[in-house]
Motif scaffolding. Structure first.
Motif, PDB file in Angstrom:
ATOM      1  N   UNK A 837      11.470  20.007  -2.840  1.00 32.58           N
ATOM      2  CA  UNK A 837      10.746  18.972  -3.586  1.00 32.58           C
ATOM      3  C   UNK A 837       9.234  19.186  -3.569  1.00 32.58           C
ATOM      4  N   UNK A 838       8.793  20.396  -3.216  1.00 30.94           N
ATOM      5  CA  UNK A 838       7.360  20.675  -3.169  1.00 30.94           C
ATOM      6  C   UNK A 838       6.727  20.383  -4.529  1.00 30.94           C
ATOM      7  N   UNK A 839       5.625  19.636  -4.554  1.00 38.66           N
ATOM      8  CA  UNK A 839       5.004  19.235  -5.823  1.00 38.66           C
ATOM      9  C   UNK A 839       4.740  20.429  -6.743  1.00 38.66           C
ATOM     10  N   UNK A 840       5.228  20.286  -7.982  1.00 42.54           N
ATOM     11  CA  UNK A 840       5.001  21.257  -9.064  1.00 42.54           C
ATOM     12  C   UNK A 840       5.683  22.609  -8.858  1.00 42.54           C
ATOM     13  N   UNK A 841       6.320  22.802  -7.709  1.00 42.04           N
ATOM     14  CA  UNK A 841       6.897  24.114  -7.389  1.00 42.04           C
ATOM     15  C   UNK A 841       8.389  24.003  -7.084  1.00 42.04           C
ATOM     16  N   UNK A 842       8.766  22.990  -6.301  1.00 40.27           N
ATOM     17  CA  UNK A 842      10.141  22.859  -5.828  1.00 40.27           C
ATOM     18  C   UNK A 842      11.140  22.687  -6.966  1.00 40.27           C
ATOM     19  N   UNK A 843      12.367  23.151  -6.707  1.00 33.34           N
ATOM     20  CA  UNK A 843      13.438  23.113  -7.713  1.00 33.34           C
ATOM     21  C   UNK A 843      13.706  21.697  -8.211  1.00 33.34           C
ATOM     22  N   UNK A 845      11.580  19.052  -7.905  1.00 39.52           N
ATOM     23  CA  UNK A 845      10.376  18.255  -8.128  1.00 39.52           C
ATOM     24  C   UNK A 845      10.469  17.391  -9.398  1.00 39.52           C
ATOM     25  N   UNK A 846      11.011  17.899 -10.515  1.00 41.92           N
ATOM     26  CA  UNK A 846      11.075  17.077 -11.732  1.00 41.92           C
ATOM     27  C   UNK A 846      11.837  15.763 -11.541  1.00 41.92           C
ATOM     28  N   UNK A 847      12.761  15.733 -10.566  1.00 42.65           N
ATOM     29  CA  UNK A 847      13.560  14.517 -10.373  1.00 42.65           C
ATOM     30  C   UNK A 847      12.758  13.386  -9.725  1.00 42.65           C
ATOM     31  N   UNK A 848      11.640  13.736  -9.081  1.00 38.40           N
ATOM     32  CA  UNK A 848      10.867  12.693  -8.384  1.00 38.40           C
ATOM     33  C   UNK A 848       9.434  12.587  -8.905  1.00 38.40           C
ATOM     34  N   UNK A 849       9.049  13.437  -9.824  1.00 37.66           N
ATOM     35  CA  UNK A 849       7.644  13.506 -10.245  1.00 37.66           C
ATOM     36  C   UNK A 849       7.145  12.223 -10.899  1.00 37.66           C
ATOM     37  N   UNK A 850       8.061  11.371 -11.359  1.00 41.76           N
ATOM     38  CA  UNK A 850       7.667  10.123 -12.027  1.00 41.76           C
ATOM     39  C   UNK A 850       7.238   9.039 -11.044  1.00 41.76           C
ATOM     40  N   UNK A 851       7.537   9.231  -9.754  1.00 41.87           N
ATOM     41  CA  UNK A 851       7.252   8.187  -8.756  1.00 41.87           C
ATOM     42  C   UNK A 851       5.740   8.054  -8.577  1.00 41.87           C
ATOM     43  N   UNK A 852       5.268   6.807  -8.519  1.00 44.65           N
ATOM     44  CA  UNK A 852       3.832   6.513  -8.526  1.00 44.65           C
ATOM     45  C   UNK A 852       3.108   7.084  -7.304  1.00 44.65           C
ATOM     46  N   UNK A 853       3.611   6.824  -6.106  1.00 45.25           N
ATOM     47  CA  UNK A 853       2.957   7.274  -4.875  1.00 45.25           C
ATOM     48  C   UNK A 853       3.858   8.255  -4.141  1.00 45.25           C
ATOM     49  N   UNK A 854       3.440   9.514  -4.073  1.00 44.49           N
ATOM     50  CA  UNK A 854       4.248  10.544  -3.411  1.00 44.49           C
ATOM     51  C   UNK A 854       3.401  11.255  -2.367  1.00 44.49           C
ATOM     52  N   UNK A 855       3.938  11.355  -1.154  1.00 42.22           N
ATOM     53  CA  UNK A 855       3.333  12.185  -0.110  1.00 42.22           C
ATOM     54  C   UNK A 855       4.400  13.167   0.339  1.00 42.22           C
ATOM     55  N   UNK A 856       4.163  14.447   0.148  1.00 42.01           N
ATOM     56  CA  UNK A 856       5.114  15.484   0.578  1.00 42.01           C
ATOM     57  C   UNK A 856       4.331  16.517   1.376  1.00 42.01           C
ATOM     58  N   UNK A 857       4.689  16.661   2.648  1.00 39.10           N
ATOM     59  CA  UNK A 857       3.938  17.553   3.536  1.00 39.10           C
ATOM     60  C   UNK A 857       4.913  18.246   4.472  1.00 39.10           C
ATOM     61  N   UNK A 858       4.729  19.546   4.630  1.00 39.12           N
ATOM     62  CA  UNK A 858       5.629  20.313   5.495  1.00 39.12           C
ATOM     63  C   UNK A 858       5.371  20.027   6.968  1.00 39.12           C
ATOM     64  N   UNK A 859       4.121  19.645   7.296  1.00 41.45           N
ATOM     65  CA  UNK A 859       3.752  19.427   8.699  1.00 41.45           C
ATOM     66  C   UNK A 859       4.394  18.157   9.247  1.00 41.45           C
ATOM     67  N   UNK A 860       4.677  18.180  10.546  1.00 42.69           N
ATOM     68  CA  UNK A 860       5.218  16.987  11.191  1.00 42.69           C
ATOM     69  C   UNK A 860       4.153  15.917  11.299  1.00 42.69           C
ATOM     70  N   UNK A 861       4.599  14.656  11.258  1.00 37.22           N
ATOM     71  CA  UNK A 861       3.681  13.535  11.439  1.00 37.22           C
ATOM     72  C   UNK A 861       3.661  13.161  12.914  1.00 37.22           C
ATOM     73  N   UNK A 862       2.465  12.956  13.498  1.00 34.22           N
ATOM     74  CA  UNK A 862       2.401  12.571  14.914  1.00 34.22           C
ATOM     75  C   UNK A 862       3.167  11.280  15.161  1.00 34.22           C
ATOM     76  N   UNK A 863       3.865  11.232  16.280  1.00 32.70           N
ATOM     77  CA  UNK A 863       4.598  10.018  16.637  1.00 32.70           C
ATOM     78  C   UNK A 863       3.609   8.952  17.082  1.00 32.70           C
ATOM     79  N   UNK A 864       3.780   7.749  16.519  1.00 31.38           N
ATOM     80  CA  UNK A 864       2.880   6.654  16.866  1.00 31.38           C
ATOM     81  C   UNK A 864       3.672   5.465  17.349  1.00 31.38           C
TER      82      UNK A 864
END
Length: 868
Positions: A837-843, A845-864
């Motif tokens: 689902x990588x923006x503009x590249x992933x196979x 991506x077209x299925x989710x590109x219409x969503x208003x707010x998208x955050x896609x990141x390969x890096x892990x998010x720190x546990x909080x």
């Protein structure tokens, strides 16, 4: 300034007297006519209060009259609360008391006959005093304004992440800062620490610029370790070391911070050295006020163990501080140009494109922004103030207000902020003032604030099915719409936020004589202060005088770790007879006195994170007015007090205990309970099992290591909307599958959060029950979940989906595009999904590109820390 709150206090008293429950109660004890007269006099006074509050600045006698009125109102509040306490006590004795209880109740000081006589005398006294003060209102030729017509038009919630579109007029500043950060240090060895100051007056956007730079991708790649520390007023070396270590560890967890607090300075320095040694880092020291060079050199030497190319960014209002700390010339932040200011103003005053329909208003706006002197905070605040207002006279009122003519010094509160505050509806003013009880840069949670406001009676009682928390969230949205709140992080139904330093100054100003945050600079506490918070519990005993009976709140905003004995509680018991809020989280006292039952007005009690307490007195269950009780993370607590069912006003309960079987049947009898947290109950293997919770809306089950099953169904949880399950390693959410053969009510869940559940391989099938109600679903740190089911696409109301740190998650539903209501999608730390689902590249991506707010990141998010 506390007289500004009298209108909302009068409204609250009148509403209480008019309530059906109150009228029935005082008819029984024969006080109907007395209380009807009190209500009538209150209504007469309330009718002139809005005009009086506007005119008091120019009339000393009028200010004195309002001060007397405040005293009478306070006494009236206490008398009516006394009445409510007695009514609640009678209900408990009638419902749960045995013969012994009823006999002792009759012969107690709250005997109905004695109480009736006492109340009659008190009501007559209040009536007499109020009549006397009210009679003087005719002296001041006050206009009758019986309804507060000021409203706040709500706008969409903003997010804390700074994006390019949010920042107007700062792109050149950003590029200059990034250039300074990316270039090598002038020394050949490149090991010296480079310090870059950003300097400018308050509200100019220094912190915003620093965030703008801090979050830039180029900086992310250049500095493997990034740390952000808010310094504010106190440049305490020990606390700064703790903040740096926590920031380096991506932690913002109070228990962790308290553990560090227990270390001495030498131990902390060693830990700091281990954390930073050899690392190339970027450290932001935000809002520095310290002019003591010795302190700065001490801190600089401690962090000068870094790898080559490390940088420090300092934001400050002082050129001398910048000169003392900086190793390169300061970046001087200038005000916005008039055109940039107008662009900011228009962005906040109108919906997109709406300004084109109102050119005459834009022209008035141009005159308004000239008076803001290029300060973005002032421009944004006044733009927010005029949002969705289209009458010329409303805009002219702001443009020509006399507040602009007041003499201004450089440290004065911005007139724009005070003007915006003056135009707040009455019900928001006292709520806003309570922010002054917390230190600068404090991270607030909506739940915490809602609980405090509700316990102090500052929230209008909901007339519909809405909860007090719903109304509090409405208030917070309205304050956000006026730009009084910032840095939002949303967590489904709850959110975290901060307030700007200048907004904090405004809260201090308007709360004078009403609220006081006590630090080492405070020498005495004024007699009429009602709400107190303490930076350190050691300050408590020395400062509280005998004349403290009016106190309603006692808080320790940084935790009460130094309160090692019962002296503090005994002081509260003996001096604060009408205390509503007592926050002792982090206390180390080993017991609570049985006499705590005498604090019958208490509505909020927090003794969480106490690592010593083993038992609570059963007498705590005599606090019939208690609405919020927090005893979570009390690791040594062996058993919950007996008689929890008697806490008939309780709306929120969170607890930890060593018990193997929880008294859930007792807790389920609490008819007002809406919020329940079961935390760190490590010996419990199963919970609920058919127990019905009629009113429960939020359930959190967290860190219960032995828990194997969780019995949930729509029949026993008819009102449940929010479910969070976290850190339960043995829990199989599908272990209890219910009786699917039998037709029964469905769950109405709106928000679900699953976090750190090692047994979770797939979403539990019973979630399908919530297909027509679920709005938010977050799955985080569940390392064994592999796929999302196809039935996920039946969640037609799903608005937010978060998938965080789930490395084995290989696919979402092929029909994810069927989720037409989806507005927000966050995928982070899910490597397999990222590829697809990588923006503009992933196979896919077209299925989710219409969503208003998208955050896609390969890096892990720190546990909080969990936000509940």
């Amino acid at each position: 300034m506390a007289e500004l709150f009298l209108f909302s206090i009068a409204e609250s008293l009148i509403a209480k007297l008019a309530s059906h429950a109150f009228q029935e109660a005082y008819r029984v004890v024969g006080l109907y006519h007395d209380l009807r007269n009190l209500r009538k006099t209150l209504s007469l006074v309330k009718a002139v209060l809005l005009d009086a509050q506007q005119k008091q600045d120019h009339n000393h006698q009028l200010r004195e009259w309002l001060t007397h009125l405040k005293t009478v109102f306070s006494e009236a509040e206490d008398v009516l609360d006394e009445f409510e306490c007695q009514t609640l006590q009678n209900k408990v004795v009638k419902a749960h008391g045995n013969t012994k209880d009823k006999v002792s109740h009759f012969f107690s000081t709250s005997n109905p006959l004695l109480f009736r006589y006492k109340m009659t005398q008190q009501i007559k006294y209040i009536n007499k005093r109020l009549d006397k003060v009210a009679a003087h209102r005719h002296k001041f030729s006050l206009q009758i304004i019986d309804v507060d017509t000021r409203v706040v038009y709500r706008r969409d919630m903003t997010h804390s992440r700074v994006s390019d579109s949010d920042v107007i007029g700062r792109k050149n500043d950003k590029e200059k800062m990034i250039e300074l950060l990316m270039q090598q240090n002038p020394n050949d060895d490149d090991t010296s620490l480079s310090v870059i100051p950003i300097v400018g007056i308050g509200g100019l956007g220094k912190t915003t610029l620093a965030k703008f730079v801090f979050n830039d991708n180029r900086i992310q790649e250049c500095f493997p370790l990034k740390m952000w520390v808010c310094v504010s007023d106190d440049f305490d070396i020990k606390q700064l070391i703790i903040k740096i270590i926590n920031s380096a560890n991506d932690e913002d967890v109070p228990p962790h911070q308290q553990n560090l607090n227990m270390l001495d300075l030498e131990q902390l320095q060693k830990q700091l050295k281990r954390t930073l040694s050899g690392q190339k880092f970027l450290l932001v020291l935000d809002d520095v006020w310290n002019e003591d060079r010795v302190k700065w050199v001490e801190l600089r030497n401690l962090i000068q163990v870094s790898g080559a190319g490390s940088k420090v960014v300092v934001t400050t209002r002082s050129h001398s501080i910048a000169s003392m700390m900086g190793t390169v010339p300061s970046h001087i932040l200038e005000g916005l140009s008039e055109q940039e200011s107008l662009s900011v103003f228009v962005k906040w005053a109108f919906k997109e494109g709406e300004e084109e329909k109102h050119p005459h208003l834009v022209n008035i706006g141009r005159e308004i922004v000239k008076k803001c002197r290029g300060v973005p905070l002032a421009v944004r605040t006044l733009g927010s103030l005029l949002f969705s207002k289209f009458e010329d006279n409303e805009w002219e009122y702001v443009s020509k207000n006399e507040i602009w003519n007041l003499p201004q010094k450089k440290d004065d509160i911005l007139p724009a902020l005070k003007l915006s505050y003056d135009l707040l509806p009455s019900y928001l003013r006292q709520c806003f003032a309570l922010f002054s009880l917390y230190p600068k840069d404090y991270s607030f949670t909506s739940y915490e604030i809602a609980a405090i406001w509700g316990s102090l009676g500052l929230i209008a009682l909901p007339k519909t099915s809405r909860t007090i928390e719903d109304v509090a969230n409405q208030y917070l949205h309205e304050l956000m719409s006026r730009s009084f709140l910032q840095d939002f992080e949303t967590f489904g139904t709850k959110f975290r936020f901060r307030i700007h330093d200048l907004v904090h100054d405004l809260a201090l100003f308007v709360a004078t004589d009403e609220c006081l945050h006590v630090n080492f600079k405070i020498q005495n506490i004024p007699d009429n202060v009602r709400h107190l918070s303490f930076a350190e519990s050691s300050l408590f005993g020395n400062l509280v005088t005998k004349k403290s009976a009016v106190v309603r709140s006692v808080l320790f905003s940084n935790g009460a770790a130094a309160a090692k004995d019962e002296a503090l509680l005994n002081t509260c018991l003996s001096k604060f007879k009408c205390l509503r809020v007592l926050d002792l989280h982090g206390s180390t006292c080993k017991t609570l006195p049985r006499a705590i039952a005498k604090m019958k007005h208490l509505r909020y009690l927090d003794i969480s994170e106490n690592l010593n307490i083993k038992r609570l007195p059963d007498s705590i269950c005599k606090l019939q007015s208690l609405q919020v009780l927090s005893i979570k993370r009390c690791k040594k607590l062996e058993i919950l007090p007996k008689g929890l069912r008697k806490l008939i006003s309780l709306r929120s309960l969170d607890f930890s205990t060593k018990q193997t079987i929880l008294p859930l049947n007792e807790i389920a009898q609490l008819g007002s309970l809406e919020y329940l947290v079961i935390d760190s109950c490590h010996n419990v293997e199963s919970v609920f099992g058919g127990v019905k919770f009629h009113a429960l809306k939020t359930l959190v089950v967290r860190n219960c290591q032995s828990l194997k099953s969780l019995w949930l169904d729509g029949q026993n949880f008819p009102e449940l909307e929010t479910l969070i399950v976290a850190d339960c390693g043995d829990l199989d959410l599908d272990l209890w599958k219910g009786d699917h053969e039998k037709e029964r009510p469905k769950l109405k869940l709106k928000f679900i959060g699953f976090n750190s559940l090692s047994q979770l391989v797939a979403l539990p099938k019973w979630l399908q029950e919530a297909a027509k109600s679920l709005q938010c679903l977050f799955v985080s740190n569940c390392h064994n979940i592999e796929t999302l089911p196809d039935w996920l696409t039946t969640m037609t109301d799903l608005k937010a989906l978060g998938l965080i740190n789930c490395p084995n998650l290989v696919s979402m539903s092929d029909n994810i595009h069927y989720l037409t209501a989806l507005e927000s999608l966050k995928i982070r730390g899910c490597a397999n999904l990222y590829k697809k689902y990588e923006p503009n590249v992933g196979e896919f991506w077209p299925k989710i590109s219409h969503i208003k707010n998208i955050v896609i990141d390969e890096k892990e998010e720190p546990m909080k820390k969990s936000q509940t």
